[in-house]
Design an enzyme around this catalytic site. Sequence first.
Site, short mmCIF file in Angstrom:
data_model
loop_
_atom_site.label_atom_id
_atom_site.label_comp_id
_atom_site.label_asym_id
_atom_site.label_seq_id
_atom_site.Cartn_x
_atom_site.Cartn_y
_atom_site.Cartn_z
N ARG A 25 20.61 37.37 3.18
CA ARG A 25 21.28 38.53 3.78
C ARG A 25 20.90 39.75 2.94
O ARG A 25 21.72 40.27 2.17
CB ARG A 25 22.80 38.34 3.79
N ASP A 67 22.60 26.39 10.14
CA ASP A 67 23.79 25.68 9.65
C ASP A 67 23.86 24.28 10.24
O ASP A 67 24.22 23.32 9.55
CB ASP A 67 25.05 26.47 10.02
N ASP A 122 28.81 30.08 17.17
CA ASP A 122 28.16 29.65 15.93
C ASP A 122 28.33 28.17 15.64
O ASP A 122 27.47 27.55 15.02
CB ASP A 122 28.73 30.45 14.76
#
Length: 312
Positions: free
Chosen positions: A172, A264, A300
């Site tokens: 990030r 993820d 997500d």
Amino acid sequence: MQKRLDVITIGEAMTMFVATETGDLSHVERFIKRVAGAELNVATGLARLGLNVGWVSRVGNDSFGQYVLDCLKKEGIDSTGVTLDDRYPTGFQVKSKVDNGTDPIVEYFRKGSAASHLSTEDFSPGYFSSARHLHLSGVAAALSASSWALLDHAATNFKAQGKSISFDPNLRPVLWKSEAEMVEKLNHLAFKADWVLPGLKEGTILTGETTPEGIADFYLERGVKAVIVKIGADGAWFKTSASEQGTVPAVHVDNVVDTVGAGDGFAVGVISALLEGKTLQQAVARGNHIGSLAIQVQGDSEGLPTRNQLSE
């Protein structure tokens, strides 16, 4: 008495508002409320597969924080390590809806959040010693200097006890002061891990190497036991300290709905399989499979399977 945990992870959760229609976020009027956060996605996926998972964080003493706690309870994730913070708020994000397989637009409202104030004070020796594996992500490392210090302390503790550690760089750049600081701090954590899971572009930024093998060797030479490099549509490439290596092809998906959370899901597959004693080849194959499920639904973590769904 603290129950035994399979995995502990540390990170930030935010309330997420997902647009129900495509188009510019400024024009969208209806949203679905969900919960988001890279480490929480991994915790959710592992819990759905039947592992005992603890998630360590801080949330504000507000409606968003209570929503996060409710989601943890629903998924069966242990929240003993979560602090309800009266001083700072729970962050949130707004995500666009896409229908063409491209990355959605995500706007974050997390500056000064409760989770950004994580520190070594949130390290409970008894709680962390109850787990056999620690999963860390570059997202939590980027929140603040104190949050990074907590991750570093936890990794040092697990390594000293001979317990396994996995690390997903999850870059990030916008959260770091500079790329140089990001590279230094994340590699410091990666060198303490047993399993490192970078994407090809991430690995290039962190190591200066441009090939999966070059990236893997960079970490293996510094004590990491296995490196799994995600190479997009080609699947994933892995190499171990014992020189075992290979490519595991990706699972073809006809309709990509939402790309967020694919990495993820991949981590969920790899970590769960390795903790079950599967081979690295089998673990990477499961990672590819769960990653492919994650991108076929909006949200997500909505595509992360239960144990029964994985068996099917």
